[in-house]
Design a protein around this motif. Structure first.
Motif, short mmCIF file in Angstrom:
data_model
loop_
_atom_site.label_atom_id
_atom_site.label_comp_id
_atom_site.label_asym_id
_atom_site.label_seq_id
_atom_site.Cartn_x
_atom_site.Cartn_y
_atom_site.Cartn_z
N UNK A 69 0.84 -1.20 0.00
CA UNK A 69 0.00 0.00 0.00
C UNK A 69 0.87 1.25 0.00
N UNK A 70 1.92 1.27 0.80
CA UNK A 70 2.83 2.42 0.84
C UNK A 70 3.51 2.63 -0.51
N UNK A 71 3.83 1.52 -1.19
CA UNK A 71 4.42 1.63 -2.52
C UNK A 71 3.42 2.24 -3.51
N UNK A 72 2.16 1.85 -3.38
CA UNK A 72 1.12 2.43 -4.24
C UNK A 72 0.97 3.93 -3.98
N UNK A 73 1.04 4.32 -2.72
CA UNK A 73 0.94 5.74 -2.38
C UNK A 73 2.12 6.51 -2.99
N UNK A 74 3.30 5.91 -2.96
CA UNK A 74 4.47 6.56 -3.56
C UNK A 74 4.26 6.77 -5.06
N UNK A 113 -12.61 11.50 -1.55
CA UNK A 113 -13.73 12.01 -0.76
C UNK A 113 -13.40 12.25 0.70
N UNK A 114 -12.19 11.99 1.12
CA UNK A 114 -11.83 12.23 2.51
C UNK A 114 -10.49 11.60 2.83
N UNK A 115 -9.84 12.09 3.87
CA UNK A 115 -8.51 11.59 4.21
C UNK A 115 -8.61 10.22 4.87
N UNK A 116 -7.56 9.45 4.71
CA UNK A 116 -7.45 8.14 5.36
C UNK A 116 -6.03 7.98 5.90
N UNK A 117 -5.92 7.48 7.11
CA UNK A 117 -4.61 7.13 7.62
C UNK A 117 -4.10 5.91 6.85
N UNK A 118 -2.81 5.93 6.58
CA UNK A 118 -2.24 4.89 5.71
C UNK A 118 -2.46 3.51 6.29
N UNK A 119 -2.29 3.36 7.59
CA UNK A 119 -2.40 2.03 8.18
C UNK A 119 -3.85 1.53 8.22
N UNK A 120 -4.81 2.42 7.90
CA UNK A 120 -6.21 2.01 7.87
C UNK A 120 -6.67 1.57 6.49
N UNK A 264 2.33 10.88 7.81
CA UNK A 264 2.63 9.94 8.89
C UNK A 264 2.94 8.55 8.37
N UNK A 265 3.71 8.51 7.30
CA UNK A 265 4.10 7.23 6.72
C UNK A 265 4.91 6.41 7.73
N UNK A 266 5.79 7.07 8.47
CA UNK A 266 6.63 6.33 9.43
C UNK A 266 5.78 5.72 10.53
N UNK A 267 4.78 6.46 10.98
CA UNK A 267 3.87 5.92 11.99
C UNK A 267 3.11 4.72 11.44
N UNK A 268 2.75 4.81 10.15
CA UNK A 268 2.06 3.68 9.52
C UNK A 268 2.95 2.46 9.51
N UNK A 269 4.24 2.66 9.20
CA UNK A 269 5.17 1.54 9.17
C UNK A 269 5.32 0.92 10.55
N UNK A 270 5.37 1.77 11.59
CA UNK A 270 5.50 1.26 12.96
C UNK A 270 4.25 0.48 13.36
N UNK A 271 3.08 0.98 12.96
CA UNK A 271 1.83 0.30 13.28
C UNK A 271 1.77 -1.06 12.60
N UNK A 272 2.24 -1.11 11.34
CA UNK A 272 2.23 -2.37 10.61
C UNK A 272 3.19 -3.37 11.21
N UNK A 273 4.35 -2.89 11.67
CA UNK A 273 5.34 -3.78 12.25
C UNK A 273 4.86 -4.38 13.55
N UNK A 274 4.21 -3.55 14.38
CA UNK A 274 3.78 -4.03 15.69
C UNK A 274 2.60 -4.97 15.59
N UNK A 275 1.81 -4.87 14.51
CA UNK A 275 0.61 -5.69 14.41
C UNK A 275 0.82 -6.95 13.58
N UNK A 276 1.96 -7.06 12.92
CA UNK A 276 2.19 -8.23 12.08
C UNK A 276 3.26 -9.11 12.68
N UNK A 277 3.13 -10.41 12.46
CA UNK A 277 4.13 -11.33 12.99
C UNK A 277 5.27 -11.45 12.01
N UNK A 278 6.45 -11.69 12.53
CA UNK A 278 7.63 -11.83 11.69
C UNK A 278 7.52 -13.09 10.87
#
Length: 314
Positions: A69-74, A113-120, A264-278
């Motif tokens: 998703x972050x790549x698509x945003x880029x 039509x409205x803003x969205x947080x990346x991690x959402x 807040x791309x960096x925050x999105x990355x942190x949220x994704x890391x904490x919620x996903x298993x390695x």
């Protein structure tokens, strides 16, 4: 030379004879589990492995759905189709254009039509479906494991379990009959540890072919490394998407720091890391060859002496 069982031998099998046969059986079960799991985790063969050109497939391969998703945003940002929204997140700044990747289209529709947080964004059904299609392509190419392959991989890790159960029953019967079981105990401990290792290891996300493809693409796109400060104007939207796909959000911060910070791309990355298993790569049982040193438990320490020809095998 034929070995005759003594009248008191457990199951009519001398302890030493059972111990040797059991050690061989345990070794074969471990070897089969490792070899078969490695075969599944290998993926596509070298002759069928083609370079991956889709940045979103590479992003999924490298960091999972959020990185895709972050790549698509880029890519959308390089086309000036998105902007950072006040209060964090992203929003569409222009209508979509022709030639967008299905994942880019899905992300653009999700933020229209409205803003969205990346991690959402992964909660949006259209985005999830687009990510699933990318994953199917990777599965067909043999770069990630399919669902059935993951199940089979885990199931093969249970191959030593019947051998472990056999040894446990022999231990119980031998101990109940007052037979020495020291060596058998040591083998059971080693086999139990290996079985737990198999069970906890899980299935890898990428196949060996996927790891190879990812390494090759990182080498091919070395010029997009964030520390080199690549100009997205020179490499275009595909280059922007590829940079984030292969090198993460650091590429976005290097190329467009204001947008990356405000969205807040960096925050999105942190949220994704904490919620996903390695996700481990390769065969999680590959180090089980260390079981060949099972002889380290060969001494029957304590009161497990091998007198009377019992062989410590019950």
């Amino acid at each position: 030379m034929r070995i005759l069982a003594a009248p008191g031998d457990t199951w009519g099998i001398p302890g030493t004879t059972f111990l040797i046969g059991y050690a061989v059986l345990a070794g074969v079960s471990i070897w089969l589990a490792v070899v078969l799991r490695r075969g599944i985790a290998r993926g596509a063969g070298p002759e069928t492995l083609l370079p991956v050109s889709d940045p979103f497939a590479l992003a999924l391969l490298a960091g999972g759905p959020l990185q895709a998703v972050q790549s698509a945003i880029a890519g959308l940002r390089a086309r000036h189709l998105v902007t950072a929204a006040s209060g964090g997140g992203v929003a569409a700044s222009r209508p979509p254009i022709n030639g967008l990747h299905p994942l880019e289209n899905a992300v653009h529709r999700a933020i229209t039509g409205g803003r969205k947080h990346v991690w959402m964004l992964l909660a949006d059904q259209r985005v999830r479906q687009a990510v699933d299609i990318v994953r199917k392509d990777l599965e067909q190419a043999g770069l990630v494991l399919t669902g059935p392959q993951r199940v089979t991989y885990r199931f093969l890790g249970l191959l030593p379990a019947p051998v472990l159960m056999l040894g446990a029953v022999r231990f119980w019967d031998g101990a109940a009959a007052g037979k020495p079981v020291g060596y058998l105990t040591a083998l059971l401990i080693v086999l139990t540890v290996i079985q737990i290792f198999f069970l906890l290891g899980g299935a890898p996300e990428k196949t060996k072919a996927g790891e190879t493809a990812l390494r090759d693409e990182i080498r091919r796109h070395d010029h997009l490394k964030p520390e080199l400060n690549p100009a997205w104007g020179a490499y275009g939207a595909v280059g922007a998407a590829m940079g984030v796909a292969l090198f993460g959000t650091a590429a976005l911060y290097a190329a467009d720091p204001a947008f990356a910070a405000e969205s807040e791309i960096r925050r999105a990355a942190a949220a994704g890391t904490s919620s996903s298993s390695s996700s481990g790569s390769g065969d999680s049982g590959s180090s089980c060859s260390s079981s060949s040193s099972c002889s380290s438990g060969s001494s029957c320490g304590g009161g497990g002496g091998c007198g009377g020809g019992g062989g410590c095998g019950g």
